[in-house]
Enzyme design. Structure first.
Site, PDB file in Angstrom:
ATOM      1  N   HIS A  24       0.099  52.546 120.209  1.00 41.38           N
ATOM      2  CA  HIS A  24       1.014  52.498 119.060  1.00 41.38           C
ATOM      3  C   HIS A  24       1.401  51.064 118.733  1.00 41.38           C
ATOM      4  CE1 HIS A  24       4.210  54.118 116.413  1.00 41.38           C
ATOM      5  NE2 HIS A  24       4.869  53.017 116.770  1.00 41.38           N
ATOM      6  N   GLU A  25       1.848  50.341 119.738  1.00 39.16           N
ATOM      7  CA  GLU A  25       2.287  48.968 119.504  1.00 39.16           C
ATOM      8  C   GLU A  25       1.113  48.052 119.159  1.00 39.16           C
ATOM      9  OE1 GLU A  25       5.287  48.454 119.043  1.00 39.16           O
ATOM     10  OE2 GLU A  25       6.030  50.330 119.884  1.00 39.16           O
ATOM     11  N   HIS A  64       0.646  47.988 115.419  1.00 37.15           N
ATOM     12  CA  HIS A  64       1.543  47.039 114.750  1.00 37.15           C
ATOM     13  C   HIS A  64       1.049  45.607 114.964  1.00 37.15           C
ATOM     14  CE1 HIS A  64       4.404  50.109 113.772  1.00 37.15           C
ATOM     15  NE2 HIS A  64       4.765  50.355 115.023  1.00 37.15           N
TER      16      HIS A  64
END
Length: 453
Positions: free
Chosen positions: A22-23, A26
C-alpha cells in the site's frame, strides 16, 4: 507451532505485506511525480531498523506493526529548504496529488489480482459442491442428495467454497436463486432455491445451515471408529468397518445410520448389517437396543457405534495454467469487489449486522493462521481478500483515509481552490472519531466472537 504464536506470526506477516504494498504505491507515484519522500515507514512509533537511500528517503521498520505511512515534503508540515519548493507535495497540481493518494489503494488492488493469480497457478485443494443432505428450504426447492451444484445464478461453482460464497450473498438478500445441478443419474437440471422463505432474524453466521443444504464432505463417512463395549455391535462389528447397508437400506453417510437404526428398533428383531471389512463384504445379524445419549441423557435406539474422527479428503482442486489464471484472477477480483461493496451496502442499510461485518486483529490473526495451516493456496486467497478489503476501505470518503483526501481534492478540482485549513482540520477530527469508533467496534467484535462465545 501453537495457535497463539502462529496467529501472531501470520498476522504480522500479513500486515507487513499489505502495508508495504500500500505504502509503496504512494511512494512510487510520488517519486515519479517529482515529490520528495522523506520517510517510508512500515509500522508506527520508534524505528527498529532504518536506512537512507541516495535521494534522502529514510526507509524504516517501526515498533508498532499496525500500519505504515509515507511522509512527503510538505510546506504545511514543516520548513522547506530553498530550492526544494517544487518538490513539495502541496505545490503539485491537484491531479498529481490525487494520483499519489489513490496509488495506495490501487497497489492493494494490483496485489489482490497477483495473489489470486498465484493461488490459481498453485492450485487450491477443496471439495466438490456435492449435496449430502437436504432439509427445509433446500428440500422444498427440489434439491436432492447427490446433486452436484455447477452454478449458482450465473456464477460457476467449481468447488464448495465458491458455491457457499454465492449462496451466502443470495441468502443475505433473501433472493431466490436458480441452481444448475448435475443429478446423480448424470443429467442436468435447474432448481430454484427459495431463499426468500428464510425467516427473518437468523444469525448471519448460520444462514447457510438454515437453508437445509449440507455439503457431502461435511458428513462423516460411514466408517466405524469405535465400538462401545457391551453394546449390540460389540464383538460383531469392528473399527475400520465401512457400513454399506442396514436391513437392506443403503448407507452413504454416517448421518443415515441413526435413522435406519431407529426404524429397525421400532420394528423390533434382528436385521442384517452389511459392511466392507478388508476388501470383503460381510452381512452380520444385529438388533439395536435402547441406549442413553452420554451428553443429553435422551433414550434412543442404537448399536454402540462411533464415527471415525478425521478430516475429509479433498476431492476437488481449483487450478488454472499460468495464462488462463490471468483472466481468472481478474474475474475473481472483480467478483469479490462486487461482493464486498454489496456487504458494505448491507451493513449501512441495516440488512447486515456490523457485528458480523467488521473484524478486528484477533479474528484476522486466527483466520490467517488457520488458512496458513490449510496450505499456501488458502493463505494466498485470504491475503488477496485482505488486500482487497484494505484497498476498498481506504477509498471510503472518510477524512484521514485516502478516500477522504480524494474528496478534498475533488472539491478543489470543482471549485478551483483548495479546501480551507479550518474545514480540513474539522474533517480530520471527524475522521479520527470515526476511525476510533470503527476500531472500538472491531475490538468489541473480537472479544464477543472469540473470547465470549
Amino acid at each position: 507451532m501453537s495457535e497463539f504464536i502462529g496467529s501472531v506470526w501470520w498476522l504480522l506477516v500479513s500486515l507487513g505485506v499489505l502495508v508495504t504494498f500500500h505504502e509503496f504505491g504512494h511512494y512510487w507515484v510520488a517519486r515519479r511525480s517529482g515529490v520528495k519522500v522523506l520517510r517510508f515507514s512500515v509500522g508506527f512509533g520508534k524505528p527498529l531498523w532504518s536506512r537512507r537511500d541516495r535521494n534522502g528517503t529514510e526507509f524504516a521498520v517501526a515498533a508498532i506493526p499496525l500500519g505504515g505511512y509515507v511522509k512527503m515534503l510538505d510546506e504545511r508540515e514543516g520548513d522547506v529548504a530553498p530550492g526544494e519548493e517544487a518538490q513539495a507535495f502541496n505545490r503539485q497540481h491537484v491531479l498529481k496529488r490525487m494520483a499519489i493518494v489513490v496509488a495506495g489503494p490501487v497497489a492493494n488492488l494490483i496485489l489482490c489480482v497477483a495473489l489470486f493469480w498465484l493461488m490459481f497457478v498453485i492450485g487450491r485443494p477443496d471439495y466438490a459442491p456435492a449435496v449430502g443432505l437436504v432439509e427445509g428450504v433446500a428440500a422444498q426447492s427440489g434439491l436432492q442428495r447427490g446433486d452436484l451444484v455447477l452454478a449458482v445464478g450465473d456464477r460457476a461453482t467449481p468447488t464448495s467454497t465458491e458455491a457457499s460464497f454465492a449462496l451466502l450473498s443470495a441468502a443475505l438478500d433473501r433472493s431466490d436463486v436458480p441452481l444448475r445441478v448435475r443429478r446423480a443419474d448424470g443429467g442436468e437440471a435447474v432448481r430454484t432455491l427459495r431463499l426468500s422463505q428464510l425467516p427473518a432474524g437468523i444469525d448471519e453466521r448460520k444462514l447457510l445451515q438454515s437453508t437445509g443444504l449440507t455439503w457431502r464432505f461435511l458428513l462423516p463417512e460411514p466408517v466405524i471408529g469405535r465400538v462401545t463395549p457391551e453394546s449390540p455391535a460389540w464383538r460383531v462389528l469392528a473399527e475400520g468397518d465401512r457400513l454399506i447397508a442396514i436391513d437392506g437400506e443403503p448407507v452413504s453417510a454416517w448421518s443415515d445410520i441413526p435413522r435406519l437404526v431407529d426404524a429397525l428398533g421400532q420394528r423390533g428383531g434382528e436385521a442384517m448389517v452389511e459392511v466392507i471389512r478388508g476388501g470383503d463384504r460381510l452381512a452380520l445379524p444385529l438388533a439395536p437396543k435402547r441406549m442413553k445419549h452420554p451428553q443429553t441423557g435422551e433414550a434412543y435406539w442404537g448399536l454402540g457405534l462411533e464415527a471415525v474422527k478425521s478430516e475429509p479428503r479433498h476431492d476437488a482442486v481449483l487450478r488454472y495454467g499460468p495464462l488462463d489464471a490471468v483472466p481468472a484472477a481478474l474475474r475473481e477480483s472483480w467478483r469479490q469487489t462486487q461482493d464486498m461493496v454489496a456487504m458494505i451496502g448491507r451493513a449501512f442499510s441495516g440488512r447486515l449486522s456490523v457485528e458480523n461485518t467488521v473484524a478486528g486483529p484477533i479474528t484476522i490473526a486466527r483466520a490467517a493462521n488457520a488458512n496458513a495451516e490449510r496450505g499456501a493456496a488458502w493463505y494466498l486467497q485470504m491475503l488477496a481478500l485482505l488486500s482487497l478489503s484494505l484497498g476498498i476501505l481506504n477509498l471510503l470518503p472518510i477524512p484521514i483515509l485516502d478516500g477522504g483526501h480524494l474528496l478534498y481534492y475533488l472539491i478543489e478540482l470543482v471549485k478551483g481552490s483548495p479546501v480551507s485549513e479550518r474545514v480540513m482540520a474539522a474533517g480530520q477530527y471527524v475522521g479520527l472519531a470515526l476511525i476510533v469508533a470503527l476500531m472500538g467496534l472491531a475490538f468489541h467484535n473480537d472479544i464477543v466472537n472469540n473470547l465470549v462465545r
